[in-house]
Design a protein around this motif. Sequence first.
Motif, mmCIF file in Angstrom:
data_model
loop_
_atom_site.group_PDB
_atom_site.id
_atom_site.type_symbol
_atom_site.label_atom_id
_atom_site.label_comp_id
_atom_site.label_asym_id
_atom_site.label_seq_id
_atom_site.Cartn_x
_atom_site.Cartn_y
_atom_site.Cartn_z
ATOM 1 N N LYS A 1 0.831 -1.202 0.000
ATOM 2 C CA LYS A 1 0.000 0.000 0.000
ATOM 3 C C LYS A 1 0.869 1.258 0.000
ATOM 4 C CE LYS A 1 -3.932 0.196 2.200
ATOM 5 N NZ LYS A 1 -4.842 0.333 1.075
ATOM 6 N N TRP A 2 1.904 1.265 0.848
ATOM 7 C CA TRP A 2 2.774 2.428 0.940
ATOM 8 C C TRP A 2 3.478 2.681 -0.391
ATOM 9 C CZ3 TRP A 2 8.294 2.759 1.150
ATOM 10 C CH2 TRP A 2 8.762 4.040 1.432
ATOM 11 N N GLN A 3 3.996 1.621 -1.017
ATOM 12 C CA GLN A 3 4.690 1.774 -2.297
ATOM 13 C C GLN A 3 3.751 2.229 -3.408
ATOM 14 O OE1 GLN A 3 6.681 -2.000 -2.812
ATOM 15 N NE2 GLN A 3 8.145 -1.556 -1.183
ATOM 16 N N ALA A 4 2.463 1.880 -3.303
ATOM 17 C CA ALA A 4 1.490 2.297 -4.305
ATOM 18 C C ALA A 4 0.895 3.675 -4.001
ATOM 19 C CB ALA A 4 0.360 1.260 -4.392
ATOM 20 N N GLY A 5 1.321 4.274 -2.887
ATOM 21 C CA GLY A 5 0.797 5.590 -2.519
ATOM 22 C C GLY A 5 -0.592 5.535 -1.915
ATOM 23 N N GLU A 6 -1.009 4.356 -1.492
ATOM 24 C CA GLU A 6 -2.327 4.199 -0.878
ATOM 25 C C GLU A 6 -2.246 4.481 0.618
ATOM 26 O OE1 GLU A 6 -4.227 0.439 -1.580
ATOM 27 O OE2 GLU A 6 -3.563 0.369 -3.659
ATOM 28 N N THR A 7 -3.376 4.776 1.208
ATOM 29 C CA THR A 7 -3.443 4.977 2.649
ATOM 30 C C THR A 7 -3.316 3.641 3.361
ATOM 31 O OG1 THR A 7 -4.858 6.924 2.398
ATOM 32 C CG2 THR A 7 -4.892 5.815 4.545
ATOM 33 N N VAL A 8 -2.342 3.562 4.245
ATOM 34 C CA VAL A 8 -2.178 2.391 5.102
ATOM 35 C C VAL A 8 -3.090 2.603 6.300
ATOM 36 C CG1 VAL A 8 -0.579 1.102 6.569
ATOM 37 C CG2 VAL A 8 0.208 2.050 4.373
ATOM 38 N N GLY A 9 -3.859 1.576 6.635
ATOM 39 C CA GLY A 9 -4.744 1.672 7.784
ATOM 40 C C GLY A 9 -4.676 0.416 8.617
ATOM 41 N N VAL A 10 -4.575 0.596 9.946
ATOM 42 C CA VAL A 10 -4.526 -0.546 10.853
ATOM 43 C C VAL A 10 -5.045 -0.107 12.214
ATOM 44 C CG1 VAL A 10 -2.130 -0.141 11.592
ATOM 45 C CG2 VAL A 10 -3.098 -2.446 11.708
ATOM 46 N N VAL A 11 -5.698 -1.027 12.903
ATOM 47 C CA VAL A 11 -6.111 -0.802 14.284
ATOM 48 C C VAL A 11 -5.015 -1.352 15.183
ATOM 49 C CG1 VAL A 11 -7.811 -1.404 16.048
ATOM 50 C CG2 VAL A 11 -8.573 -0.842 13.723
ATOM 51 N N LEU A 12 -4.610 -0.554 16.153
ATOM 52 C CA LEU A 12 -3.559 -0.936 17.094
ATOM 53 C C LEU A 12 -4.115 -0.913 18.521
ATOM 54 C CD1 LEU A 12 -0.813 1.384 15.611
ATOM 55 C CD2 LEU A 12 -0.798 -1.108 15.490
ATOM 56 N N TYR A 13 -3.694 -1.881 19.316
ATOM 57 C CA TYR A 13 -4.118 -1.973 20.719
ATOM 58 C C TYR A 13 -2.906 -1.822 21.609
ATOM 59 C CZ TYR A 13 -8.384 -3.920 18.800
ATOM 60 O OH TYR A 13 -9.540 -4.096 18.090
ATOM 61 N N TYR A 14 -3.095 -1.114 22.743
ATOM 62 C CA TYR A 14 -1.995 -0.989 23.682
ATOM 63 C C TYR A 14 -1.933 -2.223 24.571
ATOM 64 C CZ TYR A 14 1.590 0.980 26.559
ATOM 65 O OH TYR A 14 2.793 1.180 27.200
ATOM 66 N N ARG A 15 -0.731 -2.706 24.819
ATOM 67 C CA ARG A 15 -0.478 -3.973 25.502
ATOM 68 C C ARG A 15 -1.403 -4.216 26.695
ATOM 69 N NH1 ARG A 15 5.404 -2.804 27.837
ATOM 70 N NH2 ARG A 15 5.278 -1.099 26.445
ATOM 71 N N ASP A 16 -1.986 -5.397 26.685
ATOM 72 C CA ASP A 16 -2.800 -5.894 27.793
ATOM 73 C C ASP A 16 -3.920 -4.955 28.218
ATOM 74 O OD1 ASP A 16 -1.178 -8.187 27.859
ATOM 75 O OD2 ASP A 16 0.264 -7.184 29.170
ATOM 76 N N THR A 17 -4.411 -4.147 27.277
ATOM 77 C CA THR A 17 -5.561 -3.288 27.566
ATOM 78 C C THR A 17 -6.570 -3.453 26.438
ATOM 79 O OG1 THR A 17 -4.887 -1.288 26.338
ATOM 80 C CG2 THR A 17 -4.004 -1.550 28.580
ATOM 81 N N GLU A 18 -7.736 -2.879 26.630
ATOM 82 C CA GLU A 18 -8.743 -2.855 25.568
ATOM 83 C C GLU A 18 -8.740 -1.523 24.832
ATOM 84 O OE1 GLU A 18 -12.500 -3.946 27.231
ATOM 85 O OE2 GLU A 18 -11.809 -5.954 27.752
ATOM 86 N N TYR A 19 -7.752 -0.675 25.118
ATOM 87 C CA TYR A 19 -7.664 0.631 24.476
ATOM 88 C C TYR A 19 -6.924 0.503 23.159
ATOM 89 C CZ TYR A 19 -8.960 2.199 29.125
ATOM 90 O OH TYR A 19 -9.606 2.376 30.315
ATOM 91 N N GLY A 20 -7.492 1.129 22.131
ATOM 92 C CA GLY A 20 -6.866 1.050 20.828
ATOM 93 C C GLY A 20 -7.048 2.319 20.024
ATOM 94 N N VAL A 21 -6.341 2.358 18.916
ATOM 95 C CA VAL A 21 -6.390 3.497 18.006
ATOM 96 C C VAL A 21 -6.456 2.976 16.576
ATOM 97 C CG1 VAL A 21 -5.070 5.001 19.571
ATOM 98 C CG2 VAL A 21 -3.861 3.684 17.821
ATOM 99 N N THR A 22 -6.934 3.811 15.709
ATOM 100 C CA THR A 22 -6.869 3.535 14.279
ATOM 101 C C THR A 22 -5.798 4.453 13.699
ATOM 102 O OG1 THR A 22 -9.202 2.938 14.161
ATOM 103 C CG2 THR A 22 -8.138 3.576 12.098
ATOM 104 N N LEU A 23 -4.857 3.861 12.989
ATOM 105 C CA LEU A 23 -3.794 4.616 12.342
ATOM 106 C C LEU A 23 -4.067 4.650 10.853
ATOM 107 C CD1 LEU A 23 -0.038 4.546 12.916
ATOM 108 C CD2 LEU A 23 -0.870 4.085 10.623
ATOM 109 N N LEU A 24 -3.998 5.834 10.262
ATOM 110 C CA LEU A 24 -4.157 6.029 8.822
ATOM 111 C C LEU A 24 -3.004 6.895 8.329
ATOM 112 C CD1 LEU A 24 -7.963 6.931 8.761
ATOM 113 C CD2 LEU A 24 -6.944 4.784 7.989
#
Length: 148
Positions: free
Chosen positions: A69-92
């Motif tokens: 995706k990065w090489q094609a110039g597309e938006t990379v998107g992933v959900v990330l969680y902080y260790r041993d918690t239910e808290y997370g973020v979406t990275l774009l």
Amino acid sequence: MGREASFELNCSGFSGSVTDFIRLLTSLGWSCYDGDNHAEYLPVGDKDSFDWQMGEITESGLYAIFDQKWQAGETVGVVLYYRDTEYGVTLLSADVSEILIIPNINRRTLDDDEDSMTDVNWYAERLFQKLLWYNCGMTDFQFEEYEG
């Protein structure tokens, strides 16, 4: 009504790709996998339609998608969680100079009420301070929150 928040980072001094940036975050305690070992990510070729996929995928398979995706110039998107918690973020991000981080997975708030303000310090300690310690090339970050 609820609150929505976002952080925008400029890491233009970072020497790597968006994939390398995500690798850095995982070394700082963030994970691409939820408690069931599923990853949520944007697939190759979605052309910003944000057709999120969720399922079991190897770490190498996931990073291969990010690289393509990065090489094609597309938006990379992933959900990330902080260790041993239910808290997370979406990275774009399509480029490390513009990284959007949305604290939308059990957003951490000041008084544990979803309508309360975001606990910016919690995210600053676990993201931005650590990124600065590891010299990620962050020149600035911006926080925005609004009630919708």
